[in-house]
Motif scaffolding. Structure first.
Motif, PDB file in Angstrom:
ATOM      1  N   ALA A 154      -2.731  -0.296 -12.603  1.00  0.00           N
ATOM      2  CA  ALA A 154      -1.291  -0.403 -12.326  1.00  0.00           C
ATOM      3  C   ALA A 154      -0.735  -1.788 -12.639  1.00  0.00           C
ATOM      4  O   ALA A 154       0.464  -1.953 -12.868  1.00  0.00           O
ATOM      5  N   ARG A 155      -1.610  -2.812 -12.615  1.00  0.00           N
ATOM      6  CA  ARG A 155      -1.224  -4.179 -12.966  1.00  0.00           C
ATOM      7  C   ARG A 155      -0.057  -4.691 -12.121  1.00  0.00           C
ATOM      8  O   ARG A 155       0.971  -5.141 -12.625  1.00  0.00           O
ATOM      9  N   PHE A 156      -0.220  -4.588 -10.818  1.00  0.00           N
ATOM     10  CA  PHE A 156       0.783  -5.144  -9.914  1.00  0.00           C
ATOM     11  C   PHE A 156       0.824  -6.659 -10.062  1.00  0.00           C
ATOM     12  O   PHE A 156      -0.202  -7.294 -10.316  1.00  0.00           O
ATOM     13  N   THR A 157       1.980  -7.227  -9.896  1.00  0.00           N
ATOM     14  CA  THR A 157       2.116  -8.685  -9.969  1.00  0.00           C
ATOM     15  C   THR A 157       1.881  -9.348  -8.622  1.00  0.00           C
ATOM     16  O   THR A 157       2.022 -10.555  -8.497  1.00  0.00           O
ATOM     17  N   TYR A 158       1.529  -8.548  -7.626  1.00  0.00           N
ATOM     18  CA  TYR A 158       1.262  -9.083  -6.295  1.00  0.00           C
ATOM     19  C   TYR A 158       0.042  -8.370  -5.704  1.00  0.00           C
ATOM     20  O   TYR A 158      -0.386  -7.322  -6.179  1.00  0.00           O
ATOM     21  N   PRO A 163       0.808  -1.229   0.000  1.00  0.00           N
ATOM     22  CA  PRO A 163       0.000   0.000   0.000  1.00  0.00           C
ATOM     23  C   PRO A 163       0.835   1.271   0.000  1.00  0.00           C
ATOM     24  O   PRO A 163       0.391   2.300  -0.516  1.00  0.00           O
ATOM     25  N   MET A 164       2.046   1.210   0.568  1.00  0.00           N
ATOM     26  CA  MET A 164       2.907   2.384   0.580  1.00  0.00           C
ATOM     27  C   MET A 164       3.287   2.798  -0.838  1.00  0.00           C
ATOM     28  O   MET A 164       3.443   3.993  -1.129  1.00  0.00           O
ATOM     29  N   GLU A 165       3.428   1.816  -1.728  1.00  0.00           N
ATOM     30  CA  GLU A 165       3.742   2.133  -3.113  1.00  0.00           C
ATOM     31  C   GLU A 165       2.590   2.897  -3.765  1.00  0.00           C
ATOM     32  O   GLU A 165       2.816   3.841  -4.540  1.00  0.00           O
ATOM     33  N   MET A 166       1.364   2.496  -3.464  1.00  0.00           N
ATOM     34  CA  MET A 166       0.208   3.206  -4.007  1.00  0.00           C
ATOM     35  C   MET A 166       0.170   4.642  -3.485  1.00  0.00           C
ATOM     36  O   MET A 166      -0.077   5.593  -4.248  1.00  0.00           O
ATOM     37  N   VAL A 167       0.408   4.809  -2.201  1.00  0.00           N
ATOM     38  CA  VAL A 167       0.385   6.146  -1.609  1.00  0.00           C
ATOM     39  C   VAL A 167       1.482   7.012  -2.195  1.00  0.00           C
ATOM     40  O   VAL A 167       1.276   8.198  -2.494  1.00  0.00           O
ATOM     41  N   GLN A 168       2.650   6.434  -2.391  1.00  0.00           N
ATOM     42  CA  GLN A 168       3.763   7.193  -2.952  1.00  0.00           C
ATOM     43  C   GLN A 168       3.448   7.652  -4.376  1.00  0.00           C
ATOM     44  O   GLN A 168       3.777   8.774  -4.771  1.00  0.00           O
ATOM     45  N   ASN A 169       2.762   6.794  -5.143  1.00  0.00           N
ATOM     46  CA  ASN A 169       2.354   7.180  -6.500  1.00  0.00           C
ATOM     47  C   ASN A 169       1.405   8.369  -6.467  1.00  0.00           C
ATOM     48  O   ASN A 169       1.462   9.266  -7.318  1.00  0.00           O
ATOM     49  N   SER A 170       0.516   8.395  -5.461  1.00  0.00           N
ATOM     50  CA  SER A 170      -0.422   9.505  -5.338  1.00  0.00           C
ATOM     51  C   SER A 170       0.294  10.791  -4.945  1.00  0.00           C
ATOM     52  O   SER A 170       0.043  11.857  -5.508  1.00  0.00           O
ATOM     53  N   LEU A 171       1.209  10.690  -3.980  1.00  0.00           N
ATOM     54  CA  LEU A 171       1.940  11.877  -3.526  1.00  0.00           C
ATOM     55  C   LEU A 171       2.831  12.455  -4.623  1.00  0.00           C
ATOM     56  O   LEU A 171       3.078  13.665  -4.646  1.00  0.00           O
ATOM     57  N   ASP A 172       3.274  11.600  -5.531  1.00  0.00           N
ATOM     58  CA  ASP A 172       4.111  12.072  -6.637  1.00  0.00           C
ATOM     59  C   ASP A 172       3.294  12.729  -7.744  1.00  0.00           C
ATOM     60  O   ASP A 172       3.871  13.266  -8.694  1.00  0.00           O
ATOM     61  N   GLY A 173       1.977  12.698  -7.611  1.00  0.00           N
ATOM     62  CA  GLY A 173       1.110  13.214  -8.666  1.00  0.00           C
ATOM     63  C   GLY A 173       0.788  14.686  -8.570  1.00  0.00           C
ATOM     64  O   GLY A 173      -0.067  15.183  -9.323  1.00  0.00           O
ATOM     65  N   GLY A 174       1.397  15.405  -7.649  1.00  0.00           N
ATOM     66  CA  GLY A 174       1.144  16.835  -7.548  1.00  0.00           C
ATOM     67  C   GLY A 174       0.486  17.233  -6.245  1.00  0.00           C
ATOM     68  O   GLY A 174       0.047  16.389  -5.449  1.00  0.00           O
TER      69      GLY A 174
END
Length: 419
Positions: free
Chosen positions: A338-342, A307-318
């Motif tokens: 996003a098509r995560f493999t996990y 979930p931290m990866e998802m949050v980081q993607n959001s924070l990087d969006g502006g």
């Protein structure tokens, strides 16, 4: 509330005793409280599916009990809570039309329905202690029944290999199954974990029995009940309840206890390290879970790391995504793109931050915190609720919101009077 208490109220005289007598929950109110708790623990997977919307039993009980207390005049609004609630809903509604991710008004509507009742509770008045006692005792009783079911279940499923008893989900008709994707069957080390049959996952059993264990330990301390609840907790082979229980017991109750908390926390960590190095066989299933944090595809990785990866993607969006999020209902819609493999879970801290931004997270956290710590529920149980609400996937779960609302209905006059 006991019959003795009720008769005492009836026989008393004076304006205060009249208030207490009028407030009795010996009929409709008691039934609704008991049925609501029962629905959370035994009927949580049963729903009448109207198209794609599952009308769950616990959601119906939540609505009925809220409507009853409001119609009876016993419930009153909390102005600070209402202000916080309206703020977060208004910001979320403002964000949706400008969102670039896939959003959902129905997700925002569900959030509104689940958290609006947190702005209402019993009015401050004398004689509310029996109501709180009755609610807590009812919860412990029903949780003990679930714990007993889990003990029998783990013996039948693993001893006699009756896989049909692993989860009620497998025997429910399709039309009555609740929505959602859960781990209905989990086997580890050759042992099928218990979930109490009626609960969705082993982690739910762990949290249900853990909360009841904490309440019972701080109130009546009945050895048989404590033993039964502890057995149910161990049968889950899940660390969720243990984490929340330790948080309830170890987190400081007041600011001046922070030094003692630090010392206790360090001691607990040292104890865990010692137990881990002893390599005791019966503790292996618990400590093996620690290695999951570094392995994708495991439960711990899905719940805490991914979930931290998802949050980081959001924070990087502006800046707009950072403060207001990507919009209600966008977490799983973006996850599919996003098509995560996990597997990626949606713990509250991640889902709220992703969909409602840092501002939305602060507001919702404030709403829940006000509700918990202005109630007469013991501080340890408040810590339990807060930690599990933040750390696990409970944002849009009617059963968990109902439990928080129900066990914190009675206000604490002393806490409310503090600045």
């Amino acid at each position: 509330m006991s019959s003795t208490t009720a008769s005492t109220m009836d026989s008393a005289s004076g304006p205060i005793s009249e208030l207490q007598s009028d407030f009795e929950l010996n009929s409709t109110g008691k039934r609704l409280v008991s049925i609501s708790i029962f629905s959370v623990l035994f009927l949580g997977q049963i729903a009448y599916n109207i198209g794609e919307f599952p009308l769950a039993c616990d959601l119906v009980c939540y609505a009925l009990l809220t409507a009853y207390l409001l119609a009876s005049g016993y419930a009153a609004p909390s102005v600070p809570s209402l202000f916080v609630f309206i703020s977060v809903i208004a910001l979320a509604a403002f964000r949706i039309p400008f969102a670039t991710s896939g959003t959902s008004w129905s997700s925002l509507l569900l959030l509104t329905v689940l958290y609006l009742p947190l702005c209402f509770r019993f009015k401050c008045r004398p004689g509310l202690e029996p109501v709180q006692d009755y609610t807590l005792n009812a919860y412990v009783l029903v949780a003990s029944s679930i714990a007993a079911t889990a003990v029998v279940q783990i013996a039948l499923v693993n001893g006699l290999h009756l896989k049909a008893l692993a989860n009620i989900y497998f025997v429910l008709p399709q039309a009555l199954r609740g929505a959602g994707f859960y781990t209905f069957f989990r086997e580890e080390g050759g042992i099928v974990k218990a979930n109490g049959f009626f609960l969705r996952e082993a982690a739910d059993l762990s949290l249900v029995t853990g909360l009841a264990l904490l309440i019972e330990y701080r109130t009546r301390k009945r050895s048989i009940v404590l033993g039964l609840l502890a057995a149910g907790l161990l049968c889950s082979f899940s660390g969720s309840g243990l984490i929340a229980v330790f948080a309830g017991l170890l987190l400081p109750k007041t600011a001046n206890r922070i030094p003692a908390f630090i010392v206790t926390a360090v001691g607990a960590v040292l104890l865990l390290v010692i137990l881990y190095n002893l390599e005791l066989p019966f503790l292996a299933p618990w400590f093996d879970r620690l290695s999951e944090f570094g392995k994708s595809g495991t439960s711990a990785y899905a719940r805490f790391v991914a979930p931290m990866e998802m949050v980081q993607n959001s924070l990087d969006g502006g800046i707009l995504n950072t403060w207001l999020g990507k919009g209600a209902g966008s977490f799983f819609r973006d996850l599919s793109l996003a098509r995560f493999t996990y597997e990626v879970a949606d713990p509250t801290w991640a889902k709220v931050t992703y969909e409602y931004g840092l501002l939305g997270f602060v507001l919702l956290l404030t709403l829940v915190t006000i509700r918990l710590y202005s109630s007469s529920l013991r501080v340890e149980a408040c810590h339990f609720f807060l930690v599990s609400w933040i750390g696990f996937s409970f944002l849009l779960k009617p059963n968990y919101c109902l439990l928080i609302w129900l066990l914190t209905l009675v206000p604490n006059a002393r806490r409310l009077s503090r600045p």
